[in-house]
Scaffold this motif. Structure first.
Motif, PDB file in Angstrom:
ATOM      1  N   ASN A 173      -3.007 -10.479   4.585  1.00 40.33           N
ATOM      2  CA  ASN A 173      -3.484  -9.358   5.386  1.00 40.33           C
ATOM      3  C   ASN A 173      -2.526  -8.165   5.312  1.00 40.33           C
ATOM      4  O   ASN A 173      -2.963  -7.015   5.205  1.00 40.33           O
ATOM      5  N   VAL A 174      -1.232  -8.429   5.370  1.00 38.10           N
ATOM      6  CA  VAL A 174      -0.253  -7.344   5.274  1.00 38.10           C
ATOM      7  C   VAL A 174      -0.298  -6.723   3.881  1.00 38.10           C
ATOM      8  O   VAL A 174      -0.262  -5.496   3.727  1.00 38.10           O
ATOM      9  N   LEU A 175      -0.380  -7.551   2.857  1.00 38.98           N
ATOM     10  CA  LEU A 175      -0.428  -7.033   1.487  1.00 38.98           C
ATOM     11  C   LEU A 175      -1.640  -6.131   1.283  1.00 38.98           C
ATOM     12  O   LEU A 175      -1.525  -5.057   0.682  1.00 38.98           O
ATOM     13  N   LEU A 176      -2.793  -6.544   1.771  1.00 36.17           N
ATOM     14  CA  LEU A 176      -3.992  -5.722   1.638  1.00 36.17           C
ATOM     15  C   LEU A 176      -3.847  -4.412   2.396  1.00 36.17           C
ATOM     16  O   LEU A 176      -4.244  -3.345   1.905  1.00 36.17           O
ATOM     17  N   GLU A 187      -1.101  -2.802   3.080  1.00 37.65           N
ATOM     18  CA  GLU A 187      -0.041  -1.933   2.565  1.00 37.65           C
ATOM     19  C   GLU A 187      -0.139  -1.658   1.066  1.00 37.65           C
ATOM     20  O   GLU A 187       0.693  -0.926   0.514  1.00 37.65           O
ATOM     21  N   MET A 188      -1.166  -2.204   0.405  1.00 41.96           N
ATOM     22  CA  MET A 188      -1.258  -2.097  -1.054  1.00 41.96           C
ATOM     23  C   MET A 188      -1.216  -0.656  -1.543  1.00 41.96           C
ATOM     24  O   MET A 188      -0.534  -0.333  -2.538  1.00 41.96           O
ATOM     25  N   LEU A 247      -6.895  -9.855  -3.749  1.00 40.56           N
ATOM     26  CA  LEU A 247      -5.723  -9.002  -3.995  1.00 40.56           C
ATOM     27  C   LEU A 247      -5.909  -8.171  -5.256  1.00 40.56           C
ATOM     28  O   LEU A 247      -5.602  -6.969  -5.273  1.00 40.56           O
ATOM     29  N   VAL A 248      -6.420  -8.785  -6.315  1.00 43.57           N
ATOM     30  CA  VAL A 248      -6.613  -8.066  -7.579  1.00 43.57           C
ATOM     31  C   VAL A 248      -7.660  -6.973  -7.417  1.00 43.57           C
ATOM     32  O   VAL A 248      -7.494  -5.856  -7.923  1.00 43.57           O
ATOM     33  N   GLU A 249      -8.728  -7.271  -6.677  1.00 45.61           N
ATOM     34  CA  GLU A 249      -9.777  -6.267  -6.464  1.00 45.61           C
ATOM     35  C   GLU A 249      -9.272  -5.092  -5.641  1.00 45.61           C
ATOM     36  O   GLU A 249      -9.687  -3.947  -5.852  1.00 45.61           O
TER      37      GLU A 249
END
Length: 275
Positions: A215-218, A220-221, A247-249
């Motif tokens: 959730n954090v990665l999405l 802050e991406m 994540l890749v999308e």
């Protein structure tokens, strides 16, 4: 001040996520066991309602059984000496506690005082991040370690020849421990306190490291992508293999191409490169 001790038996794949969730509600120390995790919280700061709600949410899917006890304030260093094992990432790096003897046969060595569970390399996420770091040229590069924990990835960047390393975490416990570990390994930088939006790192970084959670990665991406120059690398972990597609999308519209992926114990790690 007494501590509450919770011995949590659970499925192995849920250990790290439970540690992360418990840390969010005030738990400050953890030990991994063969059956699951031991989690500790100050009795004065313990929020029973939030704890019960969290456990109920994972009870069935993680097959949780729970034992609770009260114990006097713990000497965490002594506890870690009983439970912490060195980490070997192929022949790349040997991660040991300060109370362990050195070991030959590795290109690099990291020495830490392991005061908490996050980022010690025992988790499959950190293991994979270290391995992926070893595959990327760090020489002279600016490196940003997002959610640095005990600082191991930042230290690895330093050992691999990074010209400048910045690191930060939202937990003041991590910051104190991370700075101590930086000193042990000759890294002069100081770990910042806050989220990436609060710290607001300036300039570009050829390598951005983020071992947090999905959730954090999405969320802050886009910030990560904005900090990378063309051909810069983003290394991600902290999520399950089934989350790779999400994540890749999310990364693709930001000009981030998947270069490599790996998995260990159902935890995934990615190397992405900006076009």
């Amino acid at each position: 001040m007494d501590y509450l001790e919770f011995k949590i038996e659970c499925l192995e794949e849920f250990r790290e996520i439970l540690i992360a969730e418990l840390a969010e509600i005030g738990f400050d120390s953890f030990l991994e066991t063969e059956e699951g995790i031991d989690a500790y919280a100050s009795e004065a700061d313990f929020d029973r309602e939030r704890f019960d709600e969290l456990i109920a949410g994972y009870q069935e899917v993680a097959q949780i059984t729970l034992t609770e006890a009260v114990m006097p304030k713990v000497n965490w260093n002594e506890e870690w000496e009983k439970n912490y094992d060195p980490i070997e990432v192929e022949d790349l790096v040997y991660v040991r506690a300060s109370f362990h003897e050195p070991k030959s046969g590795f290109k690099h060595e990291i020495v830490i005082n392991p005061k908490m569970s996050f980022g010690t390399g025992h988790h499959a996420t950190t293991f994979q991040m270290l391995r992926h770091q070893g595959e990327i040229d760090h020489a002279g590069k600016r490196v940003l370690d997002v959610g640095s924990g005990t600082g191991i990835l930042a230290i690895m960047a330093h050992l691999l020849g990074a010209g400048e390393v910045e690191a930060f975490d939202i937990d003041d416990w991590c910051v104190d421990n991370g700075n101590e570990n930086f000193d042990l390994n000759g890294l002069q930088t100081r770990m910042g306190l806050g989220t990436i939006r609060q710290v607001n790192p300036m300039g570009t970084f050829e390598i951005v490291l983020a071992n947090i959670n999905k959730n954090v990665l999405l969320d802050e991406m886009e910030i990560y992508a904005g900090l990378l120059p063309s051909r810069g690398f983003l290394l991600l972990s902290g999520f399950y293999t089934e989350d790779i597609v999400d994540l890749v999308e999310a990364a693709r519209p930001l000009g981030l191409e998947l270069i490599k992926q790996s998995s260990k114990d159902n935890w995934a790690a990615l190397i992405l490169q900006k076009d």
